[in-house]
Design a protein around this motif. Structure first.
Motif, PDB file in Angstrom:
ATOM      1  N   GLN A 188       0.826  -1.206   0.000  1.00 42.42           N
ATOM      2  CA  GLN A 188       0.000   0.000   0.000  1.00 42.42           C
ATOM      3  C   GLN A 188       0.860   1.256   0.000  1.00 42.42           C
ATOM      4  O   GLN A 188       0.575   2.226  -0.706  1.00 42.42           O
ATOM      5  N   GLY A 189       1.950   1.235   0.775  1.00 41.56           N
ATOM      6  CA  GLY A 189       2.858   2.372   0.802  1.00 41.56           C
ATOM      7  C   GLY A 189       3.511   2.606  -0.544  1.00 41.56           C
ATOM      8  O   GLY A 189       3.660   3.749  -0.993  1.00 41.56           O
ATOM      9  N   ILE A 190       3.900   1.523  -1.218  1.00 39.45           N
ATOM     10  CA  ILE A 190       4.500   1.633  -2.554  1.00 39.45           C
ATOM     11  C   ILE A 190       3.505   2.246  -3.524  1.00 39.45           C
ATOM     12  O   ILE A 190       3.851   3.142  -4.312  1.00 39.45           O
ATOM     13  N   SER A 191       2.264   1.790  -3.465  1.00 41.16           N
ATOM     14  CA  SER A 191       1.221   2.326  -4.349  1.00 41.16           C
ATOM     15  C   SER A 191       0.986   3.812  -4.090  1.00 41.16           C
ATOM     16  O   SER A 191       0.836   4.606  -5.025  1.00 41.16           O
ATOM     17  N   ASP A 192       0.965   4.210  -2.825  1.00 36.85           N
ATOM     18  CA  ASP A 192       0.748   5.616  -2.472  1.00 36.85           C
ATOM     19  C   ASP A 192       1.864   6.511  -3.023  1.00 36.85           C
ATOM     20  O   ASP A 192       1.597   7.575  -3.588  1.00 36.85           O
ATOM     21  N   ILE A 193       3.118   6.077  -2.851  1.00 34.47           N
ATOM     22  CA  ILE A 193       4.249   6.869  -3.334  1.00 34.47           C
ATOM     23  C   ILE A 193       4.252   6.928  -4.855  1.00 34.47           C
ATOM     24  O   ILE A 193       4.527   7.972  -5.458  1.00 34.47           O
ATOM     25  N   ARG A 194       3.933   5.795  -5.492  1.00 30.99           N
ATOM     26  CA  ARG A 194       3.862   5.758  -6.961  1.00 30.99           C
ATOM     27  C   ARG A 194       2.838   6.762  -7.478  1.00 30.99           C
ATOM     28  O   ARG A 194       3.118   7.546  -8.392  1.00 30.99           O
ATOM     29  N   ASN A 195       1.649   6.761  -6.902  1.00 30.76           N
ATOM     30  CA  ASN A 195       0.596   7.684  -7.341  1.00 30.76           C
ATOM     31  C   ASN A 195       0.988   9.135  -7.083  1.00 30.76           C
ATOM     32  O   ASN A 195       0.687  10.028  -7.892  1.00 30.76           O
ATOM     33  N   LEU A 196       1.677   9.378  -5.970  1.00 30.62           N
ATOM     34  CA  LEU A 196       2.125  10.731  -5.649  1.00 30.62           C
ATOM     35  C   LEU A 196       3.151  11.214  -6.676  1.00 30.62           C
ATOM     36  O   LEU A 196       3.092  12.358  -7.137  1.00 30.62           O
TER      37      LEU A 196
END
Length: 308
Positions: A167-175
């Motif tokens: 989830q953290g990886i996905s959040d940073i990717r989207n950011l």
């Protein structure tokens, strides 16, 4: 006016007897997400520190915004950095951390800017939780917010997804994608090519301090595309047979004896039969299917073998 925003020429950094970066050459254009891929210890952080003005090169030059860099150059202020760690104050909230940075920058109307940054990275300005109680992903987002203080044109992120959960990886990717859509040029390093491929538009592979390849996203994906590699006696005579007898149009001639066929649904025996029946000798034929990670590992291993 050139849209080259960063250019490095023969950039080299030596620490005593260790050569951390050797003669790096590349250009980064405005609006790109430039992915620097390399194993741990490959020289990624050192290279990013030189570009960001934290470490001085032993030799070579850096141009930012068409100007050659020197110590304390004002153009470094147009860059936001998150390298190794964000230097957070664990006993304070995200809002207070940003307020300390804004005050040190001497920013006017910093309260509005802080609220905008917290909203941008998905953190609450009213949350009084101390940073020491944040998850790794929340700390990374706060670190990016700090790097964005002052509205930089270039954002440098060193391994921003390292140690994060999915989830953290996905959040940073989207950011990262959101920031890039707002016009920020981004340099991001990682040792995971598969994840980097979801955001980057250009890639440089660094191995033992040396840039060994630079590819656009399209070029890299093509190299990893499913293909049939055929080695024949004469490529010029073979390609018309592939087109006329097998209706193959998606191929690429690699050299005088090798052709890569990307219509991989065609069986190997049909290709061999058509070529042999028309007087073309087939020396080898092989199907290739590899992931981005396999390609990266093959390239770095081949460099080790060549230098060994």
């Amino acid at each position: 006016m050139s849209n080259v925003i960063i250019e490095v020429n023969q950039l080299t950094k030596k620490f005593k007897s260790t050569l951390a970066v050797r003669q790096a050459d590349f250009k980064i254009y405005k609006g790109e997400i430039f992915g620097l891929i390399g194993q741990n210890g490959a020289g990624k952080s050192t290279l990013l520190k030189m570009i960001g003005g934290l470490v001085y090169p032993s030799t070579g030059k850096i141009h930012l915004f068409n100007s050659e860099m020197n110590a304390n150059h004002p153009y470094y202020e147009r860059m936001g950095l998150l390298i190794e760690n964000a230097g957070l104050y664990p006993q304070y909230s995200a809002y207070d951390n940003l307020k300390f940075v804004a005050m040190s920058y001497g920013l006017k109307d910093h309260l509005k800017h802080i609220n905008e940054l917290l909203e941008l990275v998905g953190l609450s300005r009213t949350n009084k939780t101390k940073v020491k109680n944040y998850s790794m992903g929340m700390k990374q987002r706060l670190g990016i917010a700090i790097a964005l203080m002052g509205s930089p044109d270039v954002l440098i992120l060193d391994e921003p997804i390292n140690g994060l959960d999915p989830q953290g990886i996905s959040d940073i990717r989207n950011l990262i994608l959101d920031l890039n859509s707002k016009g920020i040029t981004i340099i991001i390093s990682s040792h995971i090519l598969e994840e980097l491929s979801k955001v980057a538009t250009k890639y440089a592979i660094i191995h033992k301090g040396e840039i060994i390849e630079i590819h656009s996203k399209e070029e890299l994906l093509l190299k990893c595309e499913d293909r049939i590699e055929v080695e024949v006696s004469d490529v010029k005579m073979a390609t018309p047979i592939l087109e006329e007898h097998l209706n193959i149009g998606n191929y690429k001639v690699m050299n005088d004896h090798t052709v890569c066929i990307y219509d991989s649904h065609i069986e190997n025996y049909r290709i061999v039969n058509a070529l042999v029946e028309n007087g073309i000798s087939v020396h080898s034929i092989m199907k290739h299917k590899q992931s981005l990670e396999q390609y990266f590992l093959e390239r770095t291993e081949s460099v080790v073998t060549a230098h060994g």
